[in-house]
Design a protein around this motif. Sequence first.
Motif, mmCIF file in Angstrom:
data_model
loop_
_atom_site.group_PDB
_atom_site.id
_atom_site.type_symbol
_atom_site.label_atom_id
_atom_site.label_comp_id
_atom_site.label_asym_id
_atom_site.label_seq_id
_atom_site.Cartn_x
_atom_site.Cartn_y
_atom_site.Cartn_z
ATOM 1 N N ILE A 1 0.804 -1.071 -0.126
ATOM 2 C CA ILE A 1 -0.056 0.067 -0.005
ATOM 3 C C ILE A 1 0.925 1.353 0.031
ATOM 4 O O ILE A 1 2.102 1.197 0.082
ATOM 5 N N THR A 2 0.275 2.289 -0.312
ATOM 6 C CA THR A 2 0.917 3.547 0.005
ATOM 7 C C THR A 2 0.798 4.383 1.292
ATOM 8 O O THR A 2 -0.347 4.674 1.320
ATOM 9 N N PRO A 3 1.755 4.370 2.027
ATOM 10 C CA PRO A 3 1.624 5.049 3.332
ATOM 11 C C PRO A 3 1.124 6.269 3.487
ATOM 12 O O PRO A 3 1.379 7.096 2.509
ATOM 13 N N TYR A 4 0.598 6.854 4.386
ATOM 14 C CA TYR A 4 0.164 8.276 4.583
ATOM 15 C C TYR A 4 1.427 8.825 5.434
ATOM 16 O O TYR A 4 1.825 8.704 6.588
ATOM 17 N N LEU A 5 2.348 9.603 4.608
ATOM 18 C CA LEU A 5 3.773 10.050 5.393
ATOM 19 C C LEU A 5 3.374 11.431 6.203
ATOM 20 O O LEU A 5 4.569 11.912 6.726
ATOM 21 N N ASN A 6 2.477 12.049 5.865
ATOM 22 C CA ASN A 6 1.989 13.153 6.572
ATOM 23 C C ASN A 6 0.396 13.458 6.791
ATOM 24 O O ASN A 6 -0.240 12.719 6.205
ATOM 25 N N PHE A 7 0.020 14.070 7.937
ATOM 26 C CA PHE A 7 -1.237 14.252 8.445
ATOM 27 C C PHE A 7 -2.098 14.870 7.388
ATOM 28 O O PHE A 7 -3.167 14.821 7.176
ATOM 29 N N LYS A 8 -1.561 15.673 6.280
ATOM 30 C CA LYS A 8 -2.302 16.593 5.323
ATOM 31 C C LYS A 8 -3.171 15.462 4.308
ATOM 32 O O LYS A 8 -3.956 16.073 3.673
ATOM 33 N N VAL A 9 -2.454 14.482 3.943
ATOM 34 C CA VAL A 9 -3.092 13.432 3.303
ATOM 35 C C VAL A 9 -4.038 12.447 3.704
ATOM 36 O O VAL A 9 -4.604 11.551 2.950
ATOM 37 N N LEU A 10 -4.433 12.565 5.017
ATOM 38 C CA LEU A 10 -5.358 11.823 5.634
ATOM 39 C C LEU A 10 -6.889 12.003 5.105
ATOM 40 O O LEU A 10 -6.999 13.353 5.078
ATOM 41 N N PRO A 11 -7.370 11.174 4.546
ATOM 42 C CA PRO A 11 -8.815 11.330 4.132
ATOM 43 C C PRO A 11 -9.853 11.417 5.024
ATOM 44 O O PRO A 11 -10.745 10.383 5.005
ATOM 45 N N VAL A 12 -9.856 12.260 6.103
ATOM 46 C CA VAL A 12 -10.795 12.395 7.091
ATOM 47 C C VAL A 12 -11.039 13.977 7.316
ATOM 48 O O VAL A 12 -10.351 14.832 6.704
ATOM 49 N N PRO A 13 -12.303 14.200 7.957
ATOM 50 C CA PRO A 13 -12.500 15.709 8.141
ATOM 51 C C PRO A 13 -11.341 16.523 8.726
ATOM 52 O O PRO A 13 -10.662 15.795 9.747
ATOM 53 N N SER A 14 -11.125 17.906 8.395
ATOM 54 C CA SER A 14 -10.025 18.471 8.828
ATOM 55 C C SER A 14 -10.155 18.473 10.643
ATOM 56 O O SER A 14 -9.504 18.750 11.164
ATOM 57 N N SER A 15 -11.492 18.566 11.002
ATOM 58 C CA SER A 15 -11.792 18.855 12.287
ATOM 59 C C SER A 15 -11.078 17.660 13.303
ATOM 60 O O SER A 15 -10.751 17.632 14.347
ATOM 61 N N LEU A 16 -10.921 16.508 12.525
ATOM 62 C CA LEU A 16 -10.432 15.163 13.367
ATOM 63 C C LEU A 16 -8.921 15.275 13.287
ATOM 64 O O LEU A 16 -8.312 14.597 14.078
ATOM 65 N N SER A 17 -8.480 15.711 11.819
ATOM 66 C CA SER A 17 -6.808 15.538 11.583
ATOM 67 C C SER A 17 -6.288 16.830 12.375
ATOM 68 O O SER A 17 -5.227 16.932 12.554
ATOM 69 N N LYS A 18 -6.941 17.983 12.653
ATOM 70 C CA LYS A 18 -6.208 19.045 12.985
ATOM 71 C C LYS A 18 -5.746 18.850 14.440
ATOM 72 O O LYS A 18 -4.426 19.310 14.720
ATOM 73 N N PRO A 19 -6.089 18.051 15.270
ATOM 74 C CA PRO A 19 -5.356 18.179 16.709
ATOM 75 C C PRO A 19 -4.187 17.072 16.332
ATOM 76 O O PRO A 19 -3.392 17.065 17.555
ATOM 77 N N LEU A 20 -4.079 16.130 15.452
ATOM 78 C CA LEU A 20 -2.716 15.406 15.230
ATOM 79 C C LEU A 20 -1.780 16.431 14.658
ATOM 80 O O LEU A 20 -0.555 15.794 14.666
ATOM 81 N N MET A 21 -1.907 17.732 14.298
ATOM 82 C CA MET A 21 -0.889 18.330 13.677
ATOM 83 C C MET A 21 0.032 18.768 14.772
ATOM 84 O O MET A 21 1.182 19.351 14.460
ATOM 85 N N ARG A 22 -0.297 18.560 16.098
ATOM 86 C CA ARG A 22 0.866 19.055 17.088
ATOM 87 C C ARG A 22 2.051 17.860 16.924
ATOM 88 O O ARG A 22 3.113 18.057 17.644
ATOM 89 N N PHE A 23 1.777 16.656 16.488
ATOM 90 C CA PHE A 23 2.973 15.755 16.327
ATOM 91 C C PHE A 23 3.564 16.227 14.877
ATOM 92 O O PHE A 23 2.947 16.568 13.940
ATOM 93 N N PRO A 24 5.025 15.947 14.714
ATOM 94 C CA PRO A 24 5.521 16.365 13.542
ATOM 95 C C PRO A 24 5.224 15.453 12.389
ATOM 96 O O PRO A 24 5.099 15.905 11.249
ATOM 97 N N ALA A 25 4.836 14.119 12.455
ATOM 98 C CA ALA A 25 4.474 13.366 11.292
ATOM 99 C C ALA A 25 4.017 11.751 11.988
ATOM 100 O O ALA A 25 4.173 11.770 13.143
ATOM 101 N N PRO A 26 3.049 11.072 11.270
ATOM 102 C CA PRO A 26 2.668 9.996 11.808
ATOM 103 C C PRO A 26 3.642 8.938 12.296
ATOM 104 O O PRO A 26 4.971 9.142 11.416
ATOM 105 N N THR A 27 3.581 8.021 12.812
ATOM 106 C CA THR A 27 4.611 6.927 13.206
ATOM 107 C C THR A 27 4.460 5.941 12.145
ATOM 108 O O THR A 27 3.536 5.966 11.521
ATOM 109 N N PRO A 28 5.488 5.201 11.975
ATOM 110 C CA PRO A 28 5.345 4.153 11.219
ATOM 111 C C PRO A 28 4.069 3.115 10.980
ATOM 112 O O PRO A 28 3.716 2.791 9.900
ATOM 113 N N ILE A 29 3.866 2.821 12.147
ATOM 114 C CA ILE A 29 2.713 1.979 12.404
ATOM 115 C C ILE A 29 1.550 2.714 11.957
ATOM 116 O O ILE A 29 0.410 2.191 11.378
#
Length: 536
Positions: free
Chosen positions: A105-133
């Motif tokens: 599969i193609t991993p999501y290497l940053n939070f901006k490409v997550l296909p979820v509502p922005s209100s759900l992904s916005k709190p994740l932006m405090r982290f630099p990037a998603p972890t490998p898992i």
Amino acid sequence: MDVDAEAARKKEKKEKKKRKREAEAALVASTEGGEEAAPEKKKKKRKLEEAVKDEIPAPAEPKKQKKSKSKQAEPSTSSSDAAPASEAEVTAFLAKNHISLDPPITPYLNFKVLPVPSSLSKPLMRFPAPTPIQSCAWPSALAGKDVVGIAETGSGKTLAFGVPALAKLLADPPKKDGVTTLVLAPTRELAMQTHDQLVDMGKQFGIGCVAVYGGAPKEGQIRMLRNMDKKKDGLTTRIIVGTPGRIQDLIDDGACELGAVNYLVLDEADRMLDAGFENAIRKIVGYCKPKEERQTMMFSATWPESIRRLAATFQRNPARVTVGSEDLTANSRVAQNLEVFDDDRDKDRRLLGHLRQILPGKDKPSEVRVLVFALYKPEASRVANTIQRAGFRVCALHGDMKQQQREAALAEFKTGKCNVMVATDVAARGLDIPGVEVVINYTFPLKVEDYVHRIGRTGRGGRSGKAITFFTGNGPYEKGLAGEYAKLLIDGGYDAEATKLSDVFPMTIKKKQHGAYGAFFRDDIQAPTDRKKIVF
């Protein structure tokens, strides 16, 4: 009157004749330029009319397009303005983190490409990037597929299944009240921690989460399950996080209904099987929707045959994400130091010496936290008293404490009121306590797997940590684990530390025992999946 009217008519006739003559003269002048002049004027007139006609609605078109775009942007996802990772970036990412994927599969290497509502992904932006898992589990999980995640401790597995759970609830809100997401955890501490994270993420959407575990009163848990406080807090309970024992108790009491559960998570699945929860898990999952109507997520630190059978039973063609090795491995970001003792009585002196070096001062405030692991409850109490007499701020966590005392101790340790905690293995699984820089194994655990999870309390979330282990070899169990422990150190690149063991203890690796069936359990034999009729 008649004379005046007659004069006015005559005057009007004269003016008409005059205008007629002027028009005829103009016609003659226009024909001098040839017969093509009139068509040219007509063409110019038609072009002018068409241009004017086109210009009138022209400004309105962009407005309509903008309006339609704004309507589409209302349920906007954060993936709209970010491009997916290139093939070269994906290859480098997988190689760097030693990740294997089945299927690719193609991993999501940053939070901006997550296909979820922005209100759900916005709190994740405090982290630099998603972890490998997270990067590798999200694509399949958000697509509604089953996932098996195999990763070391402290790798961010809670968000790996938490974000898809909330996205599923937001995309298809249940029409009736009731629980649709179930998370099973092996210990109450892990259940509480997972619950706290899901509560923080879900409350902005009105999604409630209840933690269900033993040692706490049932009344508050039942109130949340029945949404009795919905008018007060505005939350509808959709998620249960709990241990198998208490969940089964509430089912038997008729207070917990799982018939609508379409999203199931088995967190720390290997530990739950080791603890003998397999039969309870199978019974609880039987109350949920069948696997054809359910999305099932399994996370584990290892991938033994017992976990594979469980995945085959509960899941449908799951995507498998392996970060690191499928065998037992320690967190690579934790530096491992070993100290071998001839006399147990020397451990107290060495422990206090390490604390004086790590902590800035007995009474000075510090964000540094040290987690000390003991083997048994009386030993944990004794070591805590020793540290306290030396002037350090210390708290204890073990099974003899009431649930309120355990929660209070965890709160003090997390907030920094005490910066040293002495705990038994109840704190070794899943707890994410910020600022734990050093783990000290005062007594080696009964299994090497527990050692891995102990030292996994540091080096979490991409940070580095340190583990110091005291090893005496006293008693048959420590000597029997020396070979397996040395192998783990060698696999992690700590050959010099492993030599300290091989110089003193035998390097025989003891056969792994099953939590319920002992040393004679065979995990290499495929268990029958269908019932067989016995004819006498």
